[in-house]
Design a protein around this motif. Structure first.
Motif, PDB file in Angstrom:
ATOM      1  N   ILE A   1      -2.948  13.132  -1.335  1.00 18.08           N
ATOM      2  CA  ILE A   1      -2.550  11.720  -1.285  1.00 18.08           C
ATOM      3  C   ILE A   1      -2.997  11.208   0.082  1.00 18.08           C
ATOM      4  CG2 ILE A   1      -0.539  10.175  -1.209  1.00 18.08           C
ATOM      5  CD1 ILE A   1       0.814  12.137  -3.198  1.00 18.08           C
ATOM      6  N   PRO A   2      -3.773  10.141   0.145  1.00 21.78           N
ATOM      7  CA  PRO A   2      -4.423   9.795   1.418  1.00 21.78           C
ATOM      8  C   PRO A   2      -3.475   9.134   2.426  1.00 21.78           C
ATOM      9  CG  PRO A   2      -4.994   8.169  -0.223  1.00 21.78           C
ATOM     10  CD  PRO A   2      -4.148   9.195  -0.936  1.00 21.78           C
ATOM     11  N   LEU A   3      -2.340   9.794   2.648  1.00 21.20           N
ATOM     12  CA  LEU A   3      -1.336   9.251   3.563  1.00 21.20           C
ATOM     13  C   LEU A   3      -0.892  10.327   4.541  1.00 21.20           C
ATOM     14  CD1 LEU A   3       0.926   7.447   0.929  1.00 21.20           C
ATOM     15  CD2 LEU A   3      -0.658   6.323   2.524  1.00 21.20           C
TER      16      LEU A   3
ATOM     17  N   VAL B   1       0.963   1.790   7.323  1.00 23.57           N
ATOM     18  CA  VAL B   1       0.996   0.964   6.112  1.00 23.57           C
ATOM     19  C   VAL B   1       2.420   0.867   5.573  1.00 23.57           C
ATOM     20  CG1 VAL B   1      -1.395   1.400   5.407  1.00 23.57           C
ATOM     21  CG2 VAL B   1       0.405   2.973   4.657  1.00 23.57           C
ATOM     22  N   ALA B   2       2.668  -0.201   4.830  1.00 18.24           N
ATOM     23  CA  ALA B   2       3.961  -0.400   4.172  1.00 18.24           C
ATOM     24  C   ALA B   2       3.848   0.068   2.716  1.00 18.24           C
ATOM     25  CB  ALA B   2       4.327  -1.876   4.216  1.00 18.24           C
ATOM     26  N   ASP B   3       5.006   0.252   2.084  1.00 20.56           N
ATOM     27  CA  ASP B   3       5.029   0.641   0.661  1.00 20.56           C
ATOM     28  C   ASP B   3       4.143  -0.286  -0.173  1.00 20.56           C
ATOM     29  OD1 ASP B   3       6.963   2.262   1.661  1.00 20.56           O
ATOM     30  OD2 ASP B   3       8.430   1.862   0.075  1.00 20.56           O
ATOM     31  N   GLU B   4       4.202  -1.566   0.163  1.00 19.74           N
ATOM     32  CA  GLU B   4       3.423  -2.569  -0.574  1.00 19.74           C
ATOM     33  C   GLU B   4       1.925  -2.253  -0.571  1.00 19.74           C
ATOM     34  OE1 GLU B   4       4.193  -6.056  -2.007  1.00 19.74           O
ATOM     35  OE2 GLU B   4       5.571  -4.470  -2.575  1.00 19.74           O
ATOM     36  N   HIS B   5       1.412  -1.823   0.584  1.00 26.57           N
ATOM     37  CA  HIS B   5      -0.008  -1.465   0.644  1.00 26.57           C
ATOM     38  C   HIS B   5      -0.268  -0.222  -0.207  1.00 26.57           C
ATOM     39  CE1 HIS B   5       0.693  -3.347   4.758  1.00 26.57           C
ATOM     40  NE2 HIS B   5      -0.076  -4.195   4.116  1.00 26.57           N
ATOM     41  N   ILE B   6       0.649   0.724  -0.106  1.00 28.12           N
ATOM     42  CA  ILE B   6       0.455   2.010  -0.795  1.00 28.12           C
ATOM     43  C   ILE B   6       0.380   1.797  -2.305  1.00 28.12           C
ATOM     44  CG2 ILE B   6       1.495   4.276  -1.252  1.00 28.12           C
ATOM     45  CD1 ILE B   6       2.780   4.097   1.549  1.00 28.12           C
ATOM     46  N   THR B   7       1.275   0.956  -2.818  1.00 27.55           N
ATOM     47  CA  THR B   7       1.272   0.744  -4.270  1.00 27.55           C
ATOM     48  C   THR B   7       0.160  -0.229  -4.679  1.00 27.55           C
ATOM     49  OG1 THR B   7       3.033  -0.871  -3.973  1.00 27.55           O
ATOM     50  CG2 THR B   7       3.698   1.320  -4.682  1.00 27.55           C
ATOM     51  N   ALA B   8      -0.057  -1.276  -3.881  1.00 28.16           N
ATOM     52  CA  ALA B   8      -1.088  -2.253  -4.248  1.00 28.16           C
ATOM     53  C   ALA B   8      -2.484  -1.606  -4.271  1.00 28.16           C
ATOM     54  CB  ALA B   8      -1.079  -3.431  -3.272  1.00 28.16           C
ATOM     55  N   PHE B   9      -2.739  -0.729  -3.319  1.00 27.65           N
ATOM     56  CA  PHE B   9      -4.065  -0.101  -3.262  1.00 27.65           C
ATOM     57  C   PHE B   9      -4.135   1.185  -4.087  1.00 27.65           C
ATOM     58  CE2 PHE B   9      -4.122  -2.494   0.903  1.00 27.65           C
ATOM     59  CZ  PHE B   9      -4.974  -3.488   0.453  1.00 27.65           C
ATOM     60  N   GLY B  10      -3.024   1.533  -4.723  1.00 28.09           N
ATOM     61  CA  GLY B  10      -3.040   2.658  -5.658  1.00 28.09           C
ATOM     62  C   GLY B  10      -3.077   4.031  -5.002  1.00 28.09           C
ATOM     63  N   TRP B  11      -2.635   4.130  -3.734  1.00 25.86           N
ATOM     64  CA  TRP B  11      -2.666   5.439  -3.066  1.00 25.86           C
ATOM     65  C   TRP B  11      -1.548   6.340  -3.590  1.00 25.86           C
ATOM     66  CZ3 TRP B  11      -2.898   2.111   1.881  1.00 25.86           C
ATOM     67  CH2 TRP B  11      -4.216   1.666   2.065  1.00 25.86           C
ATOM     68  N   ALA B  12      -0.419   5.733  -3.984  1.00 28.08           N
ATOM     69  CA  ALA B  12       0.686   6.501  -4.564  1.00 28.08           C
ATOM     70  C   ALA B  12       1.566   5.527  -5.345  1.00 28.08           C
ATOM     71  CB  ALA B  12       1.502   7.187  -3.469  1.00 28.08           C
ATOM     72  N   THR B  13       2.297   6.071  -6.313  1.00 26.72           N
ATOM     73  CA  THR B  13       3.188   5.222  -7.114  1.00 26.72           C
ATOM     74  C   THR B  13       4.544   5.107  -6.393  1.00 26.72           C
ATOM     75  OG1 THR B  13       4.126   7.106  -8.281  1.00 26.72           O
ATOM     76  CG2 THR B  13       2.131   6.122  -9.243  1.00 26.72           C
ATOM     77  N   PRO B  14       5.369   4.139  -6.818  1.00 24.98           N
ATOM     78  CA  PRO B  14       6.710   4.045  -6.202  1.00 24.98           C
ATOM     79  C   PRO B  14       7.489   5.353  -6.349  1.00 24.98           C
ATOM     80  CG  PRO B  14       6.219   2.046  -7.444  1.00 24.98           C
ATOM     81  CD  PRO B  14       5.092   3.000  -7.723  1.00 24.98           C
TER      82      PRO B  14
ATOM     83  N   LEU C   1       3.250  15.080   8.017  1.00 24.86           N
ATOM     84  CA  LEU C   1       3.062  15.882   6.803  1.00 24.86           C
ATOM     85  C   LEU C   1       1.984  15.250   5.931  1.00 24.86           C
ATOM     86  CD1 LEU C   1       6.809  16.327   5.725  1.00 24.86           C
ATOM     87  CD2 LEU C   1       5.423  17.965   7.024  1.00 24.86           C
ATOM     88  N   GLU C   2       1.385  16.090   5.078  1.00 27.17           N
ATOM     89  CA  GLU C   2       0.492  15.586   4.029  1.00 27.17           C
ATOM     90  C   GLU C   2       0.943  16.180   2.707  1.00 27.17           C
ATOM     91  OE1 GLU C   2      -3.719  15.851   4.784  1.00 27.17           O
ATOM     92  OE2 GLU C   2      -3.405  15.451   6.908  1.00 27.17           O
ATOM     93  N   PHE C   3       0.892  15.369   1.676  1.00 26.77           N
ATOM     94  CA  PHE C   3       1.287  15.823   0.345  1.00 26.77           C
ATOM     95  C   PHE C   3       0.109  15.700  -0.611  1.00 26.77           C
ATOM     96  CE2 PHE C   3       5.223  14.476   2.359  1.00 26.77           C
ATOM     97  CZ  PHE C   3       6.099  15.494   2.006  1.00 26.77           C
ATOM     98  N   GLY C   4       0.183  16.462  -1.704  1.00 26.55           N
ATOM     99  CA  GLY C   4      -0.869  16.370  -2.708  1.00 26.55           C
ATOM    100  C   GLY C   4      -0.304  16.544  -4.105  1.00 26.55           C
ATOM    101  N   ARG C   5      -1.137  16.205  -5.072  1.00 28.86           N
ATOM    102  CA  ARG C   5      -0.720  16.305  -6.481  1.00 28.86           C
ATOM    103  C   ARG C   5      -1.281  17.571  -7.118  1.00 28.86           C
ATOM    104  NH1 ARG C   5      -2.943  11.045  -5.970  1.00 28.86           N
ATOM    105  NH2 ARG C   5      -1.255   9.526  -5.734  1.00 28.86           N
ATOM    106  N   VAL C   6      -0.432  18.202  -7.946  1.00 30.06           N
ATOM    107  CA  VAL C   6      -0.892  19.325  -8.782  1.00 30.06           C
ATOM    108  C   VAL C   6      -0.368  19.062 -10.194  1.00 30.06           C
ATOM    109  CG1 VAL C   6      -1.000  21.098  -6.987  1.00 30.06           C
ATOM    110  CG2 VAL C   6       1.159  20.700  -8.178  1.00 30.06           C
ATOM    111  N   ILE C   7      -0.966  19.760 -11.153  1.00 33.44           N
ATOM    112  CA  ILE C   7      -0.473  19.656 -12.529  1.00 33.44           C
ATOM    113  C   ILE C   7       0.362  20.899 -12.799  1.00 33.44           C
ATOM    114  CG2 ILE C   7      -1.145  19.575 -14.962  1.00 33.44           C
ATOM    115  CD1 ILE C   7      -3.592  17.983 -14.078  1.00 33.44           C
ATOM    116  N   ASP C   8       1.620  20.707 -13.211  1.00 32.90           N
ATOM    117  CA  ASP C   8       2.487  21.872 -13.414  1.00 32.90           C
ATOM    118  C   ASP C   8       2.305  22.461 -14.813  1.00 32.90           C
ATOM    119  OD1 ASP C   8       4.002  20.434 -15.202  1.00 32.90           O
ATOM    120  OD2 ASP C   8       5.715  20.150 -13.880  1.00 32.90           O
TER     121      ASP C   8
END
Ligand code: ADP
Ligand code: UDP
Length: 256
Positions: free
Chosen positions: A90-92, A135-148, A181-188
């Motif tokens: 996740i690019p944050l 960045v604010a939550d608004e940027h994160i969701t508007a630009f699609g970097w992560a969902t709420p 910290l950095e987080f990432g997505r995996v498929i469980d």
């Protein structure tokens, strides 16, 4: 295991190199001695840093796993490498702060060392070209970097990690001032997307001050030219009870 030269290099960053792992969905994380600060303007080498960060990050990721925080860490392979689960990063950069320092002190004119009324979590967009803007939550969701929902999950994991690590470091006489910290997505196993902790946790991305003397035992020694940088990282490792064999010696680490 193939020698490093025969493995495919997926990415080379400022502090680490990521190689293709032995199984699909795995990567080998190689820790370098290179250090950078101020968005790449300051560069240097801290002899032995990669070896220490590999061990420190291993130790912390295992401890976090034990309290139920999902992480990418699988196992340490050698002095400078660990096997990790490949994630979609996740690019944050998620920063948790307990005490004012660095960019927070600058932004709000707070004296370094001011204890914050409560822990503060901030998000920065991971982009060297833009200098990692906050960045604010608004940027994160508007630009699609992560969902709420992903933002909520990163917030709650970061708060848990902060609580746990604050206690862990306090137990060895260190104040956890802030960290990234950095987080990432995996498929469980049920085909659901899940968020796990990735990257590293080490004195490269934490501020750690001695509780009694306020001495800095982290990358600020490099950023601020305070000297004894490798020794500070080694002291953190020694207090955590890892690499005890190096405890009495000045920094002298075998290179591979
Ligand atoms: P940078 O990219 O900031 O220079 P590093 O030198 O630490 O940083 O490089 C490591 C890179 O690998 C980072 O971009 C980080 O986001 C990425 N990364 C860390 N853990 C994983 C993982 N498990 N899967 C995929 N990428 C990862
Ligand atoms: N940090 C990091 N990588 C970055 C920016 C910050 O690991 O690209 C860490 C840093 O080591 C500190 C915390 O995040 O522990 C907060 O850093 P700050 O925003 O104060 O950054 P500075 O401007 O001081 O680098």
């Amino acid at each position: 295991m193939l020698p490093r030269t025969r493995r495919r290099r997926i990415y080379e960053g400022k502090a680490k190199v990521m190689f293709e792992g032995p199984e699909p969905g795995t990567l080998i994380q190689y820790f370098k001695d290179d250090a950078t600060a101020f968005n790449n303007q300051k560069r240097g080498t801290i002899s032995g840093k990669g070896v220490l960060n590999n061990r420190i990050s291993e130790y912390i990721m295992i401890k976090l796993g034990e309290i139920g925080v999902p992480t990418h860490f699988m196992k340490r392979l050698n002095m400078r490498e660990q096997l990790v689960r490949q994630v979609e990063i996740i690019p944050l950069e998620v920063v948790a702060r307990n005490v004012a320092a660095g960019s927070l002190s600058k932004r709000f004119g707070l004296a370094e060392g001011t204890v914050l009324p409560r822990s503060v979590i901030e998000f920065y967009y991971k982009s060297d070209a833009l200098g990692d803007p906050m960045v604010a939550d608004e940027h994160i969701t508007a630009f699609g970097w992560a969902t709420p929902a992903e933002i909520d999950e990163m917030m709650s994991l970061t708060l848990r990690i902060n609580d746990y690590l604050t206690g862990l470091f306090l137990g060895i006489g260190l104040r956890l001032v802030d960290f990234k910290l950095e987080f990432g997505r995996v498929i469980d196993e049920n085909d659901n997307l899940r968020i796990i902790l990735a990257d590293e946790i080490s004195p490269d991305n934490c501020r750690l001050w001695d509780v009694k003397t306020n001495e800095k035992l982290d990358k600020d020694r490099f950023r601020q030219d305070l000297g004894q940088v490798g020794e500070a990282y080694q002291e953190v490792a020694r207090r955590l009870g890892i690499m005890p064999e190096a405890s009495a010696e000045p920094l002298k680490i075998e290179q591979e």
